[in-house]
Write an enzyme that holds these catalytic residues in place. Structure first.
Site, PDB file in Angstrom:
ATOM      1  N   CYS A  23       0.871  -1.185   0.000  1.00 29.83           N
ATOM      2  CA  CYS A  23       0.000   0.000   0.000  1.00 29.83           C
ATOM      3  C   CYS A  23       0.901   1.226   0.000  1.00 29.83           C
ATOM      4  O   CYS A  23       1.022   1.923   1.006  1.00 29.83           O
ATOM      5  CB  CYS A  23      -0.926  -0.006   1.216  1.00 29.83           C
ATOM      6  SG  CYS A  23      -1.825  -1.562   1.463  1.00 29.83           S
ATOM      7  N   ALA A  24       1.554   1.501  -1.113  1.00 26.75           N
ATOM      8  CA  ALA A  24       2.723   2.366  -1.128  1.00 26.75           C
ATOM      9  C   ALA A  24       2.441   3.849  -1.279  1.00 26.75           C
ATOM     10  O   ALA A  24       3.199   4.677  -0.784  1.00 26.75           O
ATOM     11  CB  ALA A  24       3.675   1.925  -2.253  1.00 26.75           C
ATOM     12  N   PRO A  63       1.344   7.733  -1.136  1.00 22.43           N
ATOM     13  CA  PRO A  63       2.102   8.423  -2.172  1.00 22.43           C
ATOM     14  C   PRO A  63       3.605   8.185  -2.171  1.00 22.43           C
ATOM     15  O   PRO A  63       4.285   8.697  -3.039  1.00 22.43           O
ATOM     16  CB  PRO A  63       1.820   9.894  -1.904  1.00 22.43           C
ATOM     17  CG  PRO A  63       0.626   9.933  -1.076  1.00 22.43           C
ATOM     18  CD  PRO A  63       0.697   8.697  -0.230  1.00 22.43           C
ATOM     19  N   GLY A  64       4.189   7.441  -1.213  1.00 26.76           N
ATOM     20  CA  GLY A  64       5.532   6.974  -1.468  1.00 26.76           C
ATOM     21  C   GLY A  64       6.640   7.333  -0.507  1.00 26.76           C
ATOM     22  O   GLY A  64       7.802   7.078  -0.806  1.00 26.76           O
ATOM     23  N   SER A  65       6.351   7.898   0.659  1.00 27.97           N
ATOM     24  CA  SER A  65       7.440   8.282   1.559  1.00 27.97           C
ATOM     25  C   SER A  65       8.199   7.061   2.077  1.00 27.97           C
ATOM     26  O   SER A  65       9.432   7.051   2.113  1.00 27.97           O
ATOM     27  CB  SER A  65       6.894   9.101   2.727  1.00 27.97           C
ATOM     28  OG  SER A  65       5.903   8.373   3.412  1.00 27.97           O
ATOM     29  N   LYS A  66       7.463   6.016   2.473  1.00 25.23           N
ATOM     30  CA  LYS A  66       8.134   4.809   2.953  1.00 25.23           C
ATOM     31  C   LYS A  66       8.765   4.035   1.794  1.00 25.23           C
ATOM     32  O   LYS A  66       9.835   3.436   1.942  1.00 25.23           O
ATOM     33  CB  LYS A  66       7.146   3.922   3.708  1.00 25.23           C
ATOM     34  CG  LYS A  66       6.629   4.542   4.991  1.00 25.23           C
ATOM     35  CD  LYS A  66       5.699   3.581   5.700  1.00 25.23           C
ATOM     36  CE  LYS A  66       4.967   4.274   6.835  1.00 25.23           C
ATOM     37  NZ  LYS A  66       4.057   5.326   6.345  1.00 25.23           N
ATOM     38  N   ASP A 122       1.615  -1.421   5.145  1.00 28.71           N
ATOM     39  CA  ASP A 122       1.220  -0.191   5.842  1.00 28.71           C
ATOM     40  C   ASP A 122      -0.214   0.098   5.418  1.00 28.71           C
ATOM     41  O   ASP A 122      -0.465   0.855   4.495  1.00 28.71           O
ATOM     42  CB  ASP A 122       2.171   0.941   5.453  1.00 28.71           C
ATOM     43  CG  ASP A 122       1.923   2.208   6.240  1.00 28.71           C
ATOM     44  OD1 ASP A 122       1.919   2.146   7.474  1.00 28.71           O
ATOM     45  OD2 ASP A 122       1.729   3.264   5.610  1.00 28.71           O
ATOM     46  N   CYS A 175      -1.375   3.865  11.528  1.00 28.76           N
ATOM     47  CA  CYS A 175      -1.290   5.084  12.330  1.00 28.76           C
ATOM     48  C   CYS A 175      -2.515   5.175  13.227  1.00 28.76           C
ATOM     49  O   CYS A 175      -3.030   6.254  13.512  1.00 28.76           O
ATOM     50  CB  CYS A 175      -1.149   6.319  11.450  1.00 28.76           C
ATOM     51  SG  CYS A 175      -2.432   6.509  10.208  1.00 28.76           S
TER      52      CYS A 175
END
Length: 919
Positions: free
Chosen positions: A172-173, A175-178, A303, A356
């Site tokens: 579940c990527a 918008p991509g920070s992780k 995530d 979260c």
């Protein structure tokens, strides 16, 4: 971080309201919610003596946090600029007689590459040093060197323990920070390994090698024992980043654009049904049928979509909108995602599950249910991460908890729910299921779940948001129990069970897939690896069913926020810049028609002058309303265009030549040539036409353009691919720079003259650029000692035009480098326009003037890349003076276009960045 799901908290945040109106609106939210506070007080998530501090922290604004991105060798110099310049400036400020607290490194993040600042916005706005610091943040963020990201959301990738060569999946990527953190780990130490290999190669050949920077030397020592050396130091690992939403998948691509990885694949699938990915079959010695082989992952990040109630510090609308139904509605989806992750994991691999949310229904209950469905602790265990990140303050997971139903009633056990249903009916209790409650069969060692090994982060511990992380290890291959199967149900005879299962499925009588799925639910297809879904997951997803609410509407609604933040600069989504073109006309990156959810303006600057082409009927729509994706076609290493490139750049024969790829059905290098890793190539070729929705792979290595003289290579090296290719480019196309003064002049002045005596003003590179042939070349900024030297090596793209030189950087990059290296924010200069001001009224002859038999043409602009180049079209005759003038004017337009359209997700905020901004 876990994406917020369920009911969308707060009002939509798009349009022209701007940040100020959002801030004012959020301040009006009363940070109080009876049910919210009642539930977590009843749970006892913190000790009684900590309760007041816990709620007080949740009501405070969240500190601003950010991370330095890229390789260590690239990130540490940017970090050093912050340490040496901005921290001392801010420390000198006095407010109310007290020194202002400067930005500080987050203590638990490796190499101090993550920082945060707690200074109130009212103070930030009053003092000039903060304005200077904010300019630094904005500048480095715009070029991709800094990512603003909430501190706790940085934790899950750090616990994945990604090693060189590993295959990683982020389910579940967007918008991509992780995902950006993960791809950095996949490439960890790569630059140092590649430099070491190159040093050996060039030393053996008796050729000069550029000196390495201090950071690279340090990384070389680290990589000696554990490095990934099998591909001349290049990373052999892979990250597949997935998102169910098409538009968010493209946000993900642009968020990660600056990392320039050929080891990244982006897919667009429902995580609960993520398809099995086929690999090339292994050869069989006896000539029998080759065995099918599917991709298994070393590490998976799940995530998942969640209620997000741990983010109330930056999303105050949670205070007014929280209700227990949000978590109840997401439980099944979260379990399905985690089960699917465990299925795709290698034995010995680990999956990190994170949200979260502070709600145990979304956390410990999901972990327990997934482990139970996958065969229990004999098959899947919870890893103890107590020793990881020792400076991170955390609490253990909950071993017991209660469940609050939609009406706010708290239940202590599933038995109590069943009794209430028997007496009063199921009204209001329909969403409650047994798996939401703590397991009851935990007395035996083989059934005791170690919830204390899970990790809970609360706001009052280190001034962060709330977060949950669990790290699971797959011990043996599994065969997941179907979701609907009760733990107590004894299996029926297979034939009877199959008939009953099929009969229980409502179908239209014609869809055979539904009946196959019914059997799969009962007994998933067998294979020797324990894989249960297989290709059927892709088949199921491609039926004409809209994405389920469990995923598509449960993702956090970032698009509206991103639109507001992109009012001045917006990332270029493919559907915005690539209209459909005739097949073979150029390298299309088009998805036609755009999906209904992507309400984006469709423009194509580089094709604006072309007539609008008819859309080929065969490309009008893919089956089941899926957007059309051009195929990934790999080029023959001996292709004529590739051979031209090899010869012009004197490319070393050791550089791999079978990894070049284009995106058009004909497989012709028309506009852009991409480069991927070997594993990515194998995946793309093996799974072509098999239902897997690949959205992105590869980096732009070469972009085609017209040139001003015969014999000049039409393929320029794209900035994306330069770090991978530059070391293998022959000295014939290399320019070496050693002086800070010379680099500064190239950054400040655009299109300096080379013809006439102009080269004499270019310092140590003057004679070299005067004599080098036209076309693209590599500018190597060498590490040198002395006040006028550089501590780290840099590589930049350079274009030698007919009469001038062009450092191929957008204005944002130029300004960021000037600020970082020279502490100079002076405006950029373009004297090329002034050179011809005196001749503006002169009549220009239209007679052709040729040079070397080639007609000089109007310089035009190619904005198909990261920093577009001036190009020439044949057929329009010009004098030399007019050609020079046209070149300068086109160059000015090029830089303007580059400043407005940068191939990085400027303005696309990661999921942790909605309110995490400097005031």
């Amino acid at each position: 971080m876990g994406k917020r799901g369920g009911k969308r908290f707060g009002p939509k945040r798009g349009g022209g309201g701007g940040r100020r109106s959002q801030r004012a609106e959020y301040q009006e939210v009363q940070k109080h919610n009876d049910l919210y506070e009642k539930y977590y007080n009843e749970l006892g998530v913190v000790k009684l003596q900590e309760r007041d501090e816990f709620w007080a922290a949740l009501r405070r604004d969240l500190p601003n946090s950010f991370r330095f991105t890229g390789s260590k060798g690239h990130a540490l110099p940017v970090q050093q600029r912050l340490r040496d310049h901005y921290v001392p400036e801010i420390t000198s400020i006095q407010h109310n007689g007290e020194p202002v607290e400067p930005p500080t490194a987050i203590p638990w993040y490796p190499d101090q590459l993550a920082w945060q600042m707690t200074t109130p916005k009212s103070v930030v706005r009053r003092f000039p040093p903060f304005a200077s610091f904010q300019k630094f943040l904005v500048s480095e963020t715009s070029v991709g060197n800094i990512s603003r990201q909430e501190a706790v959301s940085m934790i899950p990738p750090l616990l994945m323990d990604v090693k060189p060569g590993m295959i990683v999946l982020d389910l579940c990527a967007a918008p991509g920070s992780k995902a950006a953190q993960l791809i950095e780990m996949v490439h960890g130490g790569e630059e140092a390994r590649m430099r070491k290999v190159l040093r050996h190669v060039k030393t053996d050949e008796g050729r000069e090698v550029s000196p390495d920077g201090d950071e690279i030397k340090g990384e070389m020592r680290e990589e000696e024992q554990t490095g990934d050396w099998s591909d001349d130091g290049r990373s052999t690992g892979l990250l597949i980043a997935n998102d169910v939403d098409y538009k968010r998948a493209h946000m993900l691509i642009h968020q990660m654009k600056r990392l320039n990885s050929p080891n990244l694949i982006v897919t667009n699938h429902d995580a609960t049904l993520y398809p099995s990915i086929k690999l090339p079959s292994e050869a069989v010695d006896d000539g029998g049928t080759p065995k099918s082989k599917y991709l298994k992952f070393d590490r998976i990040l799940a995530d998942v979509p969640c209620s997000g109630d741990g983010t109330c510090r930056k999303n105050p609308s949670i205070w007014k909108d929280w209700n227990p139904g949000n978590a109840l509605g997401l439980f099944n989806t979260q379990v399905r995602i985690l089960v699917r992750a465990i299925q795709m994991l290698k034995v010995g691999g680990r999956v990190v599950y994170s949200t979260c949310s502070m709600n145990p229904i979304e956390n410990e209950a999901v972990v327990a249910s997934a482990i139970d469905r996958c065969g229990g602790l004999a098959k899947v265990g919870i890893i103890d991460c107590t020793e990881a990140l020792p400076d991170l303050k955390r609490q253990h997971g909950l071993s017991s908890w209660k469940v609050m139903d939609k009406q706010g009633k708290i239940w202590h056990s599933w038995q109590a729910v069943e009794e209430a249903k028997a007496k009063e009916g199921s009204e209001g209790l329909g969403k409650l299921v047994e798996g939401m409650f703590p397991p009851t069969n935990t007395s035996e060692p083989d059934t005791h779940l170690h919830f204390e090994r899970c990790m809970r982060v609360y706001a009052h511990l280190q001034d962060t948001g709330g977060f949950f992380i669990a790290v699971l290890e797959k011990k043996k291959e599994i065969k997941a129990r179907p979701e609907a199967e009760s733990k107590k149900t004894q299996p029926k005879p297979s034939v009877i069970a199959a008939v009953e299962e099929i009969e229980s499925k409502p179908t239209n009588g014609t869809n055979i897939i539904e009946r196959i799925d019914a059997l799969d639910d009962l007994a998933p297809p067998n294979d020797k690896t324990g894989e249960t879904e297989g290709p059927s997951a892709a088949a199921r997803q491609n039926q004409e069913n809209a994405p389920t609410e469990s995923i598509s509407s449960l993702k956090r609604d970032l698009d509206d926020v991103a639109d507001a933040r992109m009012s001045t600069k917006r990332p270029r989504f493919r559907e915005e810049i690539d209209e459909a073109a005739p097949r073979g006309a150029e390298d299309r990156q088009v998805h036609w028609p755009p999906p209904p959810a992507a309400q984006l303006e469709i423009t194509r600057p580089e094709a604006a002058s072309l007539p609008e082409p008819a859309i080929p009927p065969t490309l009008s729509k893919k089956k089941n309303n899926q957007p059309y994706e051009e195929p990934f076609k790999y080029l023959d290493p001996n292709h004529e265009e590739l051979r031209t490139i090899y010869d012009f750049y004197h490319l070393h024969p050791r550089f791999p030549r079978e990894r070049f790829m284009v995106r058009n059905a004909a497989g012709n290098p028309v506009k852009t040539i991409y480069y991927t890793s070997t594993l990515a190539r194998n995946i793309l070729t093996e799974n072509e036409g098999k239902g897997i929705k690949f959205v992105h792979c590869g980096i732009k290595m070469f972009v085609k353009q017209d040139v001003q003289r015969a014999g000049v290579c039409k393929w320029r090296i794209q900035t994306d691919g330069l770090p991978i290719l530059e070391s293998w480019v022959g000295e014939e196309r290399v320019v070496r720079l050693t002086s800070r003064k010379t680099l500064k002049s190239l950054l400040v002045e655009m299109f300096p003259k080379v013809d006439g005596f102009g080269w004499q003003e270019l310092g140590e590179i003057g004679q070299r650029v005067r004599d080098i042939d036209m076309g693209c070349c590599v500018l190597r900024v060498e590490k040198t000692d002395g006040a006028d030297g550089f501590s780290e090596r840099m590589v930049l793209p350079l274009w030698r035009s007919l009469f001038s030189l062009n450092l191929m950087l957008p204005k944002e990059d130029r300004r960021a480098m000037l600020l970082r290296i020279y502490n100079d924010d002076a405006p950029l200069m373009d004297h090329s326009k002034d050179r011809f001001a005196a001749r503006a009224d002169r009549d220009v002859s239209t007679d052709s003037e040729t040079e070397g038999g080639v007609t000089l043409g109007d310089d035009k602009m190619d904005v198909g890349g990261d920093a577009a180049q001036p190009v020439a079209s044949a057929g329009t005759s010009k004098t030399e003076e007019e050609a020079v003038k046209a070149e300068a004017e086109a160059g000015s337009l090029v830089e303007d276009a580059a400043s407005k359209q940068v191939d990085v997700a400027t303005g696309v905020e990661d999921e942790e960045d909605i309110l995490n901004t400097m005031g």
